[in-house]
Design a protein around this motif. Structure first.
Motif, PDB file in Angstrom:
ATOM      1  N   ILE A   1       0.856  -1.190   0.000  1.00  0.00           N
ATOM      2  CA  ILE A   1       0.000   0.000   0.000  1.00  0.00           C
ATOM      3  C   ILE A   1       0.887   1.234   0.000  1.00  0.00           C
ATOM      4  CG2 ILE A   1      -1.620   1.370   1.382  1.00  0.00           C
ATOM      5  CD1 ILE A   1      -2.847  -1.215   2.389  1.00  0.00           C
ATOM      6  N   VAL A   2       0.550   2.209  -0.837  1.00  0.00           N
ATOM      7  CA  VAL A   2       1.296   3.460  -0.926  1.00  0.00           C
ATOM      8  C   VAL A   2       0.711   4.478   0.050  1.00  0.00           C
ATOM      9  CG1 VAL A   2       2.010   5.351  -2.437  1.00  0.00           C
ATOM     10  CG2 VAL A   2       1.854   3.022  -3.353  1.00  0.00           C
ATOM     11  N   LEU A   3       1.573   5.056   0.887  1.00  0.00           N
ATOM     12  CA  LEU A   3       1.174   6.106   1.824  1.00  0.00           C
ATOM     13  C   LEU A   3       1.641   7.466   1.317  1.00  0.00           C
ATOM     14  CD1 LEU A   3       2.104   4.349   5.196  1.00  0.00           C
ATOM     15  CD2 LEU A   3      -0.079   4.318   3.968  1.00  0.00           C
ATOM     16  N   SER A   4       0.967   8.519   1.775  1.00  0.00           N
ATOM     17  CA  SER A   4       1.230   9.856   1.244  1.00  0.00           C
ATOM     18  C   SER A   4       2.558  10.441   1.694  1.00  0.00           C
ATOM     19  CB  SER A   4       0.108  10.817   1.649  1.00  0.00           C
ATOM     20  OG  SER A   4      -1.080  10.504   0.969  1.00  0.00           O
ATOM     21  N   ASN A   5       2.858  10.303   2.990  1.00  0.00           N
ATOM     22  CA  ASN A   5       4.029  10.992   3.533  1.00  0.00           C
ATOM     23  C   ASN A   5       4.425  10.376   4.873  1.00  0.00           C
ATOM     24  OD1 ASN A   5       2.162  12.176   5.493  1.00  0.00           O
ATOM     25  ND2 ASN A   5       1.555  13.577   3.847  1.00  0.00           N
ATOM     26  N   GLU A   6       5.507  10.896   5.433  1.00  0.00           N
ATOM     27  CA  GLU A   6       6.021  10.373   6.708  1.00  0.00           C
ATOM     28  C   GLU A   6       5.020  10.564   7.839  1.00  0.00           C
ATOM     29  OE1 GLU A   6       8.622   8.703   7.462  1.00  0.00           O
ATOM     30  OE2 GLU A   6      10.098   8.952   5.843  1.00  0.00           O
TER      31      GLU A   6
ATOM     32  N   ARG B   1      -0.214 -10.332   5.113  1.00  0.00           N
ATOM     33  CA  ARG B   1       0.941  -9.445   5.159  1.00  0.00           C
ATOM     34  C   ARG B   1       0.727  -8.204   4.293  1.00  0.00           C
ATOM     35  NH1 ARG B   1       5.060  -8.439   8.422  1.00  0.00           N
ATOM     36  NH2 ARG B   1       5.289 -10.711   8.701  1.00  0.00           N
ATOM     37  N   ILE B   2       0.929  -7.027   4.920  1.00  0.00           N
ATOM     38  CA  ILE B   2       0.854  -5.740   4.210  1.00  0.00           C
ATOM     39  C   ILE B   2       2.209  -5.062   4.313  1.00  0.00           C
ATOM     40  CG2 ILE B   2      -0.357  -3.547   3.970  1.00  0.00           C
ATOM     41  CD1 ILE B   2      -2.623  -4.757   5.663  1.00  0.00           C
ATOM     42  N   VAL B   3       2.702  -4.594   3.185  1.00  0.00           N
ATOM     43  CA  VAL B   3       3.922  -3.798   3.127  1.00  0.00           C
ATOM     44  C   VAL B   3       3.523  -2.369   2.788  1.00  0.00           C
ATOM     45  CG1 VAL B   3       6.125  -3.473   1.944  1.00  0.00           C
ATOM     46  CG2 VAL B   3       5.289  -5.786   2.401  1.00  0.00           C
ATOM     47  N   PHE B   4       4.095  -1.408   3.509  1.00  0.00           N
ATOM     48  CA  PHE B   4       3.790  -0.004   3.246  1.00  0.00           C
ATOM     49  C   PHE B   4       4.994   0.676   2.610  1.00  0.00           C
ATOM     50  CE2 PHE B   4       1.105  -1.311   6.756  1.00  0.00           C
ATOM     51  CZ  PHE B   4      -0.126  -0.800   6.393  1.00  0.00           C
ATOM     52  N   THR B   5       4.718   1.562   1.673  1.00  0.00           N
ATOM     53  CA  THR B   5       5.777   2.339   1.016  1.00  0.00           C
ATOM     54  C   THR B   5       5.347   3.794   0.930  1.00  0.00           C
ATOM     55  OG1 THR B   5       7.142   2.534  -0.974  1.00  0.00           O
ATOM     56  CG2 THR B   5       4.856   1.904  -1.315  1.00  0.00           C
ATOM     57  N   LEU B   6       6.322   4.661   0.844  1.00  0.00           N
ATOM     58  CA  LEU B   6       6.060   6.083   0.617  1.00  0.00           C
ATOM     59  C   LEU B   6       6.313   6.472  -0.839  1.00  0.00           C
ATOM     60  CD1 LEU B   6       7.740   7.507   3.851  1.00  0.00           C
ATOM     61  CD2 LEU B   6       5.287   7.230   3.410  1.00  0.00           C
ATOM     62  N   ASP B   7       6.742   5.509  -1.642  1.00  0.00           N
ATOM     63  CA  ASP B   7       7.117   5.785  -3.025  1.00  0.00           C
ATOM     64  C   ASP B   7       5.917   5.735  -3.949  1.00  0.00           C
ATOM     65  OD1 ASP B   7       9.697   5.906  -2.134  1.00  0.00           O
ATOM     66  OD2 ASP B   7      10.211   3.870  -2.768  1.00  0.00           O
ATOM     67  N   GLU B   8       5.738   6.773  -4.727  1.00  0.00           N
ATOM     68  CA  GLU B   8       4.708   6.801  -5.774  1.00  0.00           C
ATOM     69  C   GLU B   8       5.139   5.854  -6.891  1.00  0.00           C
ATOM     70  OE1 GLU B   8       1.098   8.196  -7.014  1.00  0.00           O
ATOM     71  OE2 GLU B   8       2.145   9.747  -5.893  1.00  0.00           O
TER      72      GLU B   8
END
Length: 295
Positions: A241-246, A287-294
């Protein structure tokens, strides 16, 4: 096709890792039936692409693989969103020509076709109707249904130019088999910040951000009170899942901790779909992996 639903600040799925029993057999299917190309390959794994640079799906062969079975949590299906109805027409035209078994559903917000890979992993290939045609109720729920697709109408859009998945294809959503809908709904709304946008009684929930019809689906149709598949079971390994920011990432970490969920690094995460920020397991052990990368 609207493109903003699969960009920040929405929380969309950028990549899925699948476990398969026979890599070569799966590659043949995903290349010749679904329309992927291989970006990278080892003896036991492959990264798939449609544009030669990015990946939304990777495969990993597991030794002594156990087949899918009822009563386990994990993947119900992943959904490839094509840019146009013409693309969908071209896709289903070549599926028919290859005499591949396929199901279909007109969901009002979209038109979808359903397949299963050689291990039984569910795949949806769909195109969205214009978002201005979606019907939203006063309670914030979007109208979705399942009716017969007018296949001839979809085929009438085709121009016979199918050369694999087209540029602009995205991972439209993921639909998960959950053990308990109440626990999963609480997790995805309270910890991750998704909105419930459709509810099918006490058996299925659909969630999104930014008023998409759904980025995540949850159901207990075959998995009520179930447990995760074993490590060597075919099926879902992880999704990203892509997150917006820190700041959003920090908030979600705190939410996860408050619910007693893990916040950790996942050593088996893919390098595609964005660099891993952190990982967790949902209440069904998914399992969910989070990223900040678009992406």
């Amino acid at each position: 096709m609207p493109t903003h639903f699969h960009k920040k600040p929405n929380m969309y799925v950028s990549h899925i890792q699948l476990k398969v029993s026979n890599l070569e057999r799966s590659l043949d299917y995903y290349k010749n039936i679904i329309g992927f190309n291989v970006l990278e390959q080892t003896k036991m794994s492959a990264v798939l692409t449609f544009d030669g640079t990015t990946s939304i799906l990777s495969l990993e062969e597991v030794p002594a693989a156990l087949p899918l079975r009822r009563g386990v949590t994990g993947l119900y299906h992943f959904a490839l969103l094509l840019p146009t109805r013409k693309d969908l027409g071209n896709f289903i035209q070549q599926i028919i020509q290859k005499n591949e078994r396929v199901g279909a559903g007109d969901h009002h917000v979209s038109e979808a076709f359903y397949l299963n890979d050689p291990d039984g992993n569910g795949i949806e290939v769909y195109s969205d109707r214009p978002e201005q045609d979606w019907l939203w109720h006063e309670d914030g729920m979007v109208y979705m249904t399942t009716e017969q697709v007018n296949v001839q109408s979809v085929l009438s859009e085709a121009d016979g130019k199918w050369n694999g998945l087209p540029a602009g294809t995205v991972m439209g959503h993921i639909h998960l088999s959950a053990a308990n809908l109440t626990d999963s709904g609480k997790f995805y709304t309270q910890a991750l910040g998704y909105d419930i946008v459709t509810r099918y009684g006490n058996q299925a929930l659909f969630l999104s951000t930014g008023k998409y019809h759904h980025h995540i689906g949850l159901n207990t149709w075959e998995s009520l009170n179930g447990s995760p598949a074993p490590e060597n079971g075919v099926g879902l390994k992880s999704f990203t899942i892509v997150l917006s920011n820190e700041a959003e990432a920090d908030k979600i970490k705190e939410n996860l901790k408050s619910l007693g969920a893990r916040v950790e690094a996942f050593e088996g995460a893919s390098k595609f779909g964005g660099a891993q920020a952190f990982s967790t397991l949902d209440p069904s052990g998914i399992r969910i992996v989070f990223t900040l990368d678009e992406t």
